[in-house]
Design an enzyme around this catalytic site. Structure first.
Site, PDB file in Angstrom:
ATOM      1  N   ARG A  24       0.852  -1.202   0.000  1.00 33.91           N
ATOM      2  CA  ARG A  24       0.000   0.000   0.000  1.00 33.91           C
ATOM      3  C   ARG A  24       0.888   1.254   0.000  1.00 33.91           C
ATOM      4  O   ARG A  24       2.118   1.166   0.077  1.00 33.91           O
ATOM      5  CB  ARG A  24      -0.934   0.008   1.217  1.00 33.91           C
ATOM      6  CG  ARG A  24      -0.237   0.342   2.509  1.00 33.91           C
ATOM      7  CD  ARG A  24      -1.193   0.519   3.679  1.00 33.91           C
ATOM      8  NE  ARG A  24      -0.454   0.925   4.859  1.00 33.91           N
ATOM      9  CZ  ARG A  24      -0.846   0.721   6.103  1.00 33.91           C
ATOM     10  NH1 ARG A  24      -1.989   0.108   6.343  1.00 33.91           N
ATOM     11  NH2 ARG A  24      -0.107   1.151   7.107  1.00 33.91           N
ATOM     12  N   TYR A 160      11.163   7.438  15.371  1.00 36.77           N
ATOM     13  CA  TYR A 160      11.086   7.473  13.901  1.00 36.77           C
ATOM     14  C   TYR A 160      12.263   8.273  13.335  1.00 36.77           C
ATOM     15  O   TYR A 160      12.951   7.820  12.403  1.00 36.77           O
ATOM     16  CB  TYR A 160       9.755   8.097  13.481  1.00 36.77           C
ATOM     17  CG  TYR A 160       9.535   8.189  11.988  1.00 36.77           C
ATOM     18  CD1 TYR A 160       9.192   7.059  11.246  1.00 36.77           C
ATOM     19  CD2 TYR A 160       9.664   9.402  11.306  1.00 36.77           C
ATOM     20  CE1 TYR A 160       8.975   7.134   9.875  1.00 36.77           C
ATOM     21  CE2 TYR A 160       9.452   9.482   9.937  1.00 36.77           C
ATOM     22  CZ  TYR A 160       9.106   8.344   9.229  1.00 36.77           C
ATOM     23  OH  TYR A 160       8.894   8.424   7.868  1.00 36.77           O
ATOM     24  N   THR A 195      -0.409   9.217   2.182  1.00 33.88           N
ATOM     25  CA  THR A 195      -0.539   7.761   2.370  1.00 33.88           C
ATOM     26  C   THR A 195      -1.177   7.526   3.739  1.00 33.88           C
ATOM     27  O   THR A 195      -1.391   8.461   4.516  1.00 33.88           O
ATOM     28  CB  THR A 195       0.837   7.057   2.381  1.00 33.88           C
ATOM     29  OG1 THR A 195       1.538   7.457   3.566  1.00 33.88           O
ATOM     30  CG2 THR A 195       1.657   7.364   1.152  1.00 33.88           C
TER      31      THR A 195
HETATM   32  P1  NAD Z   1       2.234   3.185   4.824  1.00 31.57           P
HETATM   33  O1  NAD Z   1       1.961   2.977   6.270  1.00 31.57           O
HETATM   34  O2  NAD Z   1       1.102   3.448   3.903  1.00 31.57           O
HETATM   35  O3  NAD Z   1       3.033   1.915   4.226  1.00 31.57           O
HETATM   36  C1  NAD Z   1       4.033   1.254   4.948  1.00 31.57           C
HETATM   37  C2  NAD Z   1       4.078  -0.177   4.465  1.00 31.57           C
HETATM   38  O4  NAD Z   1       5.087  -0.867   5.221  1.00 31.57           O
HETATM   39  C3  NAD Z   1       2.763  -0.933   4.692  1.00 31.57           C
HETATM   40  O5  NAD Z   1       2.400  -1.660   3.550  1.00 31.57           O
HETATM   41  C4  NAD Z   1       3.083  -1.836   5.864  1.00 31.57           C
HETATM   42  O6  NAD Z   1       2.327  -3.035   5.907  1.00 31.57           O
HETATM   43  C5  NAD Z   1       4.561  -2.115   5.621  1.00 31.57           C
HETATM   44  N1  NAD Z   1       5.219  -2.611   6.817  1.00 31.57           N
HETATM   45  C6  NAD Z   1       5.133  -2.130   8.084  1.00 31.57           C
HETATM   46  N2  NAD Z   1       5.820  -2.904   8.922  1.00 31.57           N
HETATM   47  C7  NAD Z   1       6.351  -3.921   8.189  1.00 31.57           C
HETATM   48  C8  NAD Z   1       7.169  -5.028   8.474  1.00 31.57           C
HETATM   49  N3  NAD Z   1       7.557  -5.306   9.741  1.00 31.57           N
HETATM   50  N4  NAD Z   1       7.536  -5.841   7.478  1.00 31.57           N
HETATM   51  C9  NAD Z   1       7.134  -5.610   6.203  1.00 31.57           C
HETATM   52  N5  NAD Z   1       6.346  -4.576   5.854  1.00 31.57           N
HETATM   53  C10 NAD Z   1       5.964  -3.734   6.846  1.00 31.57           C
HETATM   54  O7  NAD Z   1       3.303   4.347   4.759  1.00 31.57           O
HETATM   55  P2  NAD Z   1       4.030   5.074   3.525  1.00 31.57           P
HETATM   56  O8  NAD Z   1       3.832   6.517   3.703  1.00 31.57           O
HETATM   57  O9  NAD Z   1       3.674   4.438   2.247  1.00 31.57           O
HETATM   58  O10 NAD Z   1       5.544   4.767   3.915  1.00 31.57           O
HETATM   59  C11 NAD Z   1       6.492   4.293   2.975  1.00 31.57           C
HETATM   60  C12 NAD Z   1       7.857   4.839   3.320  1.00 31.57           C
HETATM   61  O11 NAD Z   1       7.877   6.253   3.103  1.00 31.57           O
HETATM   62  C13 NAD Z   1       8.292   4.632   4.768  1.00 31.57           C
HETATM   63  O12 NAD Z   1       9.657   4.296   4.820  1.00 31.57           O
HETATM   64  C14 NAD Z   1       8.077   5.983   5.389  1.00 31.57           C
HETATM   65  O13 NAD Z   1       8.879   6.206   6.533  1.00 31.57           O
HETATM   66  C15 NAD Z   1       8.463   6.877   4.224  1.00 31.57           C
HETATM   67  N6  NAD Z   1       7.965   8.229   4.362  1.00 31.57           N
HETATM   68  C16 NAD Z   1       6.616   8.481   4.379  1.00 31.57           C
HETATM   69  C17 NAD Z   1       6.175   9.793   4.522  1.00 31.57           C
HETATM   70  C18 NAD Z   1       4.700  10.145   4.542  1.00 31.57           C
HETATM   71  O14 NAD Z   1       4.347  11.287   4.839  1.00 31.57           O
HETATM   72  N7  NAD Z   1       3.811   9.227   4.185  1.00 31.57           N
HETATM   73  C19 NAD Z   1       7.101  10.829   4.675  1.00 31.57           C
HETATM   74  C20 NAD Z   1       8.459  10.533   4.645  1.00 31.57           C
HETATM   75  C21 NAD Z   1       8.882   9.230   4.491  1.00 31.57           C
END
Ligand code: NAD
Length: 272
Positions: A24, A160, A195
Protein backbone atom coordinates in the site's frame (compact mmCIF):
# COMPACT_ATOMS: atom_id res chain seq x y z
CA UNK A 1 14.12 5.13 -24.70
CA UNK A 2 14.27 3.79 -28.31
CA UNK A 3 16.90 1.38 -29.63
CA UNK A 4 17.92 1.26 -33.31
CA UNK A 5 14.97 -1.04 -34.19
CA UNK A 6 12.56 1.56 -32.88
CA UNK A 7 11.65 -0.83 -30.04
CA UNK A 8 10.91 0.88 -26.76
CA UNK A 9 13.40 -0.16 -24.06
CA UNK A 10 12.09 0.38 -20.58
CA UNK A 11 14.44 1.28 -17.74
CA UNK A 12 13.94 -2.01 -15.85
CA UNK A 13 13.15 -4.44 -18.68
CA UNK A 14 13.13 -7.99 -17.21
CA UNK A 15 14.95 -6.89 -14.08
CA UNK A 16 13.96 -8.25 -10.68
CA UNK A 17 12.90 -5.66 -8.11
CA UNK A 18 11.92 -6.26 -4.47
CA UNK A 19 9.88 -3.55 -2.75
CA UNK A 20 9.29 -3.92 0.99
CA UNK A 21 6.06 -2.41 2.26
CA UNK A 22 4.82 -2.68 -1.33
CA UNK A 23 1.24 -3.56 -0.46
CA UNK A 24 0.00 0.00 0.00
CA UNK A 25 0.96 3.69 0.08
CA UNK A 26 4.24 4.76 -1.43
CA UNK A 27 5.34 1.12 -1.79
CA UNK A 28 2.30 0.26 -3.92
CA UNK A 29 2.90 3.34 -6.06
CA UNK A 30 6.50 2.21 -6.61
CA UNK A 31 5.33 -1.32 -7.49
CA UNK A 32 3.15 0.18 -10.25
CA UNK A 33 5.97 2.47 -11.37
CA UNK A 34 8.56 -0.31 -11.69
CA UNK A 35 6.09 -2.57 -13.53
CA UNK A 36 5.37 0.23 -16.00
CA UNK A 37 9.13 0.44 -16.58
CA UNK A 38 9.31 -3.27 -17.47
CA UNK A 39 10.40 -4.79 -14.15
CA UNK A 40 9.39 -8.05 -12.54
CA UNK A 41 8.40 -7.04 -9.02
CA UNK A 42 8.16 -8.80 -5.66
CA UNK A 43 5.76 -7.10 -3.26
CA UNK A 44 7.20 -7.95 0.16
CA UNK A 45 4.94 -6.99 3.04
CA UNK A 46 3.16 -8.15 6.18
CA UNK A 47 -0.17 -7.10 4.63
CA UNK A 48 -1.07 -10.32 2.84
CA UNK A 49 -4.58 -9.44 1.62
CA UNK A 50 -3.58 -6.06 0.13
CA UNK A 51 -0.33 -7.44 -1.30
CA UNK A 52 -1.99 -10.41 -2.97
CA UNK A 53 -4.75 -8.20 -4.38
CA UNK A 54 -2.21 -5.82 -5.92
CA UNK A 55 -0.14 -8.69 -7.35
CA UNK A 56 -3.31 -10.21 -8.78
CA UNK A 57 -4.30 -6.92 -10.39
CA UNK A 58 -0.89 -6.40 -12.01
CA UNK A 59 -0.53 -9.91 -13.50
CA UNK A 60 2.38 -12.25 -14.23
CA UNK A 61 5.12 -9.71 -13.67
CA UNK A 62 4.30 -9.36 -9.98
CA UNK A 63 4.34 -11.80 -7.05
CA UNK A 64 3.61 -11.30 -3.38
CA UNK A 65 5.95 -12.60 -0.67
CA UNK A 66 4.90 -12.48 2.96
CA UNK A 67 7.82 -10.66 4.60
CA UNK A 68 8.24 -9.20 8.04
CA UNK A 69 11.41 -7.15 7.49
CA UNK A 70 12.60 -8.01 11.02
CA UNK A 71 12.68 -11.75 10.25
CA UNK A 72 15.85 -13.28 8.75
CA UNK A 73 13.86 -16.38 7.84
CA UNK A 74 11.34 -14.28 5.87
CA UNK A 75 14.17 -12.51 4.05
CA UNK A 76 15.70 -15.84 3.00
CA UNK A 77 12.33 -17.02 1.69
CA UNK A 78 11.65 -13.73 -0.15
CA UNK A 79 15.05 -13.72 -1.88
CA UNK A 80 14.54 -17.37 -2.90
CA UNK A 81 11.03 -16.63 -4.24
CA UNK A 82 12.35 -13.65 -6.24
CA UNK A 83 15.28 -15.60 -7.71
CA UNK A 84 13.25 -18.71 -8.48
CA UNK A 85 10.44 -16.78 -10.15
CA UNK A 86 12.30 -13.98 -11.94
CA UNK A 87 16.10 -14.48 -11.61
CA UNK A 88 18.83 -12.60 -9.74
CA UNK A 89 17.86 -9.38 -8.04
CA UNK A 90 18.70 -6.01 -9.59
CA UNK A 91 16.95 -3.62 -7.22
CA UNK A 92 15.92 -3.65 -3.56
CA UNK A 93 13.79 -0.80 -2.25
CA UNK A 94 13.79 -0.79 1.56
CA UNK A 95 10.52 1.09 2.00
CA UNK A 96 8.65 -0.66 4.84
CA UNK A 97 8.37 1.44 7.98
CA UNK A 98 6.12 2.44 10.84
CA UNK A 99 5.81 5.71 12.70
CA UNK A 100 5.23 6.31 16.41
CA UNK A 101 4.23 9.75 17.66
CA UNK A 102 5.15 10.37 21.30
CA UNK A 103 7.70 12.60 23.01
CA UNK A 104 10.93 10.76 23.91
CA UNK A 105 10.45 11.01 27.69
CA UNK A 106 7.03 9.37 27.38
CA UNK A 107 8.02 6.68 24.83
CA UNK A 108 8.08 3.16 26.31
CA UNK A 109 11.18 1.08 25.37
CA UNK A 110 8.96 -1.50 23.69
CA UNK A 111 7.59 1.14 21.29
CA UNK A 112 11.07 2.55 20.66
CA UNK A 113 12.50 -0.90 19.89
CA UNK A 114 9.67 -1.76 17.51
CA UNK A 115 10.28 1.34 15.38
CA UNK A 116 14.06 0.81 15.31
CA UNK A 117 13.62 -2.90 14.61
CA UNK A 118 11.35 -2.42 11.59
CA UNK A 119 12.71 0.82 10.12
CA UNK A 120 16.45 0.43 10.76
CA UNK A 121 17.24 -3.22 11.52
CA UNK A 122 14.82 -4.25 8.76
CA UNK A 123 16.81 -2.17 6.29
CA UNK A 124 20.10 -3.72 7.46
CA UNK A 125 18.63 -7.24 7.17
CA UNK A 126 17.41 -6.44 3.66
CA UNK A 127 20.82 -5.23 2.51
CA UNK A 128 22.48 -8.26 4.08
CA UNK A 129 20.02 -10.66 2.46
CA UNK A 130 20.15 -9.22 -1.07
CA UNK A 131 23.89 -8.66 -1.52
CA UNK A 132 24.79 -12.30 -2.42
CA UNK A 133 22.24 -12.24 -5.28
CA UNK A 134 23.50 -8.87 -6.55
CA UNK A 135 27.13 -10.00 -6.30
CA UNK A 136 26.27 -13.08 -8.35
CA UNK A 137 24.60 -10.87 -10.95
CA UNK A 138 27.57 -8.48 -11.00
CA UNK A 139 25.61 -5.33 -10.16
CA UNK A 140 22.72 -3.94 -8.18
CA UNK A 141 20.97 -0.88 -6.81
CA UNK A 142 19.61 -0.49 -3.29
CA UNK A 143 17.29 2.41 -2.46
CA UNK A 144 16.54 3.11 1.17
CA UNK A 145 13.44 5.19 1.80
CA UNK A 146 14.38 7.50 4.66
CA UNK A 147 12.50 10.79 5.21
CA UNK A 148 13.07 14.53 5.47
CA UNK A 149 12.89 13.61 9.16
CA UNK A 150 16.14 11.72 8.57
CA UNK A 151 17.86 15.07 8.11
CA UNK A 152 16.37 17.15 10.91
CA UNK A 153 14.51 16.84 14.20
CA UNK A 154 10.75 16.38 14.49
CA UNK A 155 8.85 17.07 17.69
CA UNK A 156 7.21 13.95 19.11
CA UNK A 157 8.76 11.46 16.69
CA UNK A 158 12.09 10.59 18.35
CA UNK A 159 12.17 6.88 17.49
CA UNK A 160 11.09 7.47 13.90
CA UNK A 161 13.60 10.30 13.43
CA UNK A 162 16.41 8.21 14.94
CA UNK A 163 15.52 5.28 12.67
CA UNK A 164 15.50 7.50 9.59
CA UNK A 165 18.85 9.13 10.48
CA UNK A 166 20.15 5.60 11.06
CA UNK A 167 19.00 4.52 7.62
CA UNK A 168 20.87 7.43 6.12
CA UNK A 169 24.11 6.43 7.89
CA UNK A 170 23.65 2.80 6.95
CA UNK A 171 23.18 3.87 3.34
CA UNK A 172 26.52 5.70 3.29
CA UNK A 173 28.48 2.85 4.86
CA UNK A 174 26.86 0.23 2.63
CA UNK A 175 27.70 2.40 -0.39
CA UNK A 176 31.36 2.44 0.65
CA UNK A 177 31.46 -1.30 1.23
CA UNK A 178 29.55 -2.35 -1.91
CA UNK A 179 30.85 0.06 -4.55
CA UNK A 180 33.55 -2.39 -5.63
CA UNK A 181 30.80 -4.94 -6.28
CA UNK A 182 29.09 -2.48 -8.63
CA UNK A 183 26.22 -2.12 -6.16
CA UNK A 184 24.98 1.43 -5.58
CA UNK A 185 23.19 2.36 -2.34
CA UNK A 186 21.26 5.63 -1.97
CA UNK A 187 18.62 7.15 0.27
CA UNK A 188 15.46 9.09 -0.57
CA UNK A 189 14.06 11.70 1.80
CA UNK A 190 10.40 12.52 1.21
CA UNK A 191 8.45 15.19 3.03
CA UNK A 192 4.78 14.51 3.82
CA UNK A 193 3.22 12.12 1.30
CA UNK A 194 -0.50 11.35 0.98
CA UNK A 195 -0.54 7.76 2.37
CA UNK A 196 -1.89 5.86 5.37
CA UNK A 197 1.20 6.91 7.34
CA UNK A 198 0.31 10.58 6.91
CA UNK A 199 -3.35 10.04 7.76
CA UNK A 200 -2.88 11.72 11.13
CA UNK A 201 -1.96 14.90 9.30
CA UNK A 202 -4.52 17.25 7.84
CA UNK A 203 -3.87 16.43 4.20
CA UNK A 204 -6.92 18.28 2.94
CA UNK A 205 -4.85 20.64 0.87
CA UNK A 206 -2.84 23.80 0.83
CA UNK A 207 -4.49 25.22 3.93
CA UNK A 208 -3.40 22.24 6.06
CA UNK A 209 -1.23 23.51 8.93
CA UNK A 210 1.49 20.91 8.32
CA UNK A 211 2.12 22.08 4.78
CA UNK A 212 0.82 25.62 4.42
CA UNK A 213 4.21 27.23 5.16
CA UNK A 214 6.23 25.08 2.78
CA UNK A 215 7.85 26.65 -0.26
CA UNK A 216 5.58 24.24 -2.17
CA UNK A 217 2.56 24.50 0.14
CA UNK A 218 0.97 21.07 -0.26
CA UNK A 219 1.42 17.39 0.52
CA UNK A 220 3.13 15.15 -2.09
CA UNK A 221 1.27 12.50 -4.07
CA UNK A 222 3.03 9.09 -3.91
CA UNK A 223 3.89 9.11 -7.62
CA UNK A 224 6.01 12.24 -7.10
CA UNK A 225 8.31 10.14 -4.90
CA UNK A 226 8.02 7.09 -7.16
CA UNK A 227 9.41 9.06 -10.11
CA UNK A 228 12.47 9.95 -8.04
CA UNK A 229 12.89 6.34 -6.85
CA UNK A 230 12.79 5.08 -10.45
CA UNK A 231 15.55 7.50 -11.38
CA UNK A 232 17.73 6.71 -8.35
CA UNK A 233 17.33 2.94 -8.83
CA UNK A 234 18.03 3.07 -12.56
CA UNK A 235 21.24 3.21 -14.57
CA UNK A 236 20.47 6.90 -15.19
CA UNK A 237 21.88 7.48 -11.70
CA UNK A 238 24.97 5.36 -12.46
CA UNK A 239 27.47 7.69 -10.74
CA UNK A 240 25.42 8.30 -7.58
CA UNK A 241 26.04 6.24 -4.49
CA UNK A 242 25.80 7.05 -0.80
CA UNK A 243 23.75 10.06 -1.86
CA UNK A 244 20.67 11.70 -0.37
CA UNK A 245 17.82 12.54 -2.73
CA UNK A 246 15.34 14.95 -1.14
CA UNK A 247 11.76 15.49 -2.34
CA UNK A 248 10.12 17.50 0.43
CA UNK A 249 8.45 20.54 -1.09
CA UNK A 250 11.07 22.66 0.65
CA UNK A 251 10.40 21.31 4.18
CA UNK A 252 14.10 21.38 5.03
CA UNK A 253 14.33 25.01 3.92
CA UNK A 254 12.12 26.02 6.84
CA UNK A 255 8.89 27.98 6.55
CA UNK A 256 8.53 30.27 3.57
CA UNK A 257 8.21 33.72 5.20
CA UNK A 258 4.97 35.57 4.63
CA UNK A 259 6.78 38.87 3.98
CA UNK A 260 7.58 39.26 0.32
CA UNK A 261 4.86 36.78 -0.63
CA UNK A 262 1.90 38.15 -2.48
CA UNK A 263 -0.27 35.06 -2.37
CA UNK A 264 -0.84 32.28 0.13
CA UNK A 265 -0.18 29.69 -2.55
CA UNK A 266 -3.89 29.35 -3.14
CA UNK A 267 -4.25 32.42 -5.30
CA UNK A 268 -5.58 34.46 -2.37
CA UNK A 269 -3.73 37.65 -1.62
CA UNK A 270 -1.89 37.84 1.72
CA UNK A 271 -2.75 40.86 3.84
CA UNK A 272 0.61 42.46 4.70
P1 NAD B 1 2.23 3.19 4.82
O1 NAD B 1 1.96 2.98 6.27
O2 NAD B 1 1.10 3.45 3.90
O3 NAD B 1 3.03 1.91 4.23
C1 NAD B 1 4.03 1.25 4.95
C2 NAD B 1 4.08 -0.18 4.47
O4 NAD B 1 5.09 -0.87 5.22
C3 NAD B 1 2.76 -0.93 4.69
O5 NAD B 1 2.40 -1.66 3.55
C4 NAD B 1 3.08 -1.84 5.86
O6 NAD B 1 2.33 -3.04 5.91
C5 NAD B 1 4.56 -2.11 5.62
N1 NAD B 1 5.22 -2.61 6.82
C6 NAD B 1 5.13 -2.13 8.08
N2 NAD B 1 5.82 -2.90 8.92
C7 NAD B 1 6.35 -3.92 8.19
C8 NAD B 1 7.17 -5.03 8.47
N3 NAD B 1 7.56 -5.31 9.74
N4 NAD B 1 7.54 -5.84 7.48
C9 NAD B 1 7.13 -5.61 6.20
N5 NAD B 1 6.35 -4.58 5.85
C10 NAD B 1 5.96 -3.73 6.85
O7 NAD B 1 3.30 4.35 4.76
P2 NAD B 1 4.03 5.07 3.53
O8 NAD B 1 3.83 6.52 3.70
O9 NAD B 1 3.67 4.44 2.25
O10 NAD B 1 5.54 4.77 3.91
C11 NAD B 1 6.49 4.29 2.97
C12 NAD B 1 7.86 4.84 3.32
O11 NAD B 1 7.88 6.25 3.10
C13 NAD B 1 8.29 4.63 4.77
O12 NAD B 1 9.66 4.30 4.82
C14 NAD B 1 8.08 5.98 5.39
O13 NAD B 1 8.88 6.21 6.53
C15 NAD B 1 8.46 6.88 4.22
N6 NAD B 1 7.96 8.23 4.36
C16 NAD B 1 6.62 8.48 4.38
C17 NAD B 1 6.17 9.79 4.52
C18 NAD B 1 4.70 10.15 4.54
O14 NAD B 1 4.35 11.29 4.84
N7 NAD B 1 3.81 9.23 4.18
C19 NAD B 1 7.10 10.83 4.68
C20 NAD B 1 8.46 10.53 4.64
C21 NAD B 1 8.88 9.23 4.49
Amino acid sequence: MDNSNGKVIKRFDKRTVIITGGARGLGASMVRGFVTEGANVVIADVLEREGLALADELGDKVIFSLLDVTSEKDWTATIAAAENTFGSISVLVNNAAIVHFEPIAETEPVAWRKVIDINLTGTYLGIRAVVPSMRKAGSGSIVNISAAAGMTGMWGAGAYVASKWGGRGLTKTAALELGQDNIRVNSIHPGAVRTHMASGLDTSGIAAPEVKDLAIPRIAEPDEITRLALFVASDEASFSTGSEFVADGGYLLGPAPVFGRTTAGNGKAIKQ
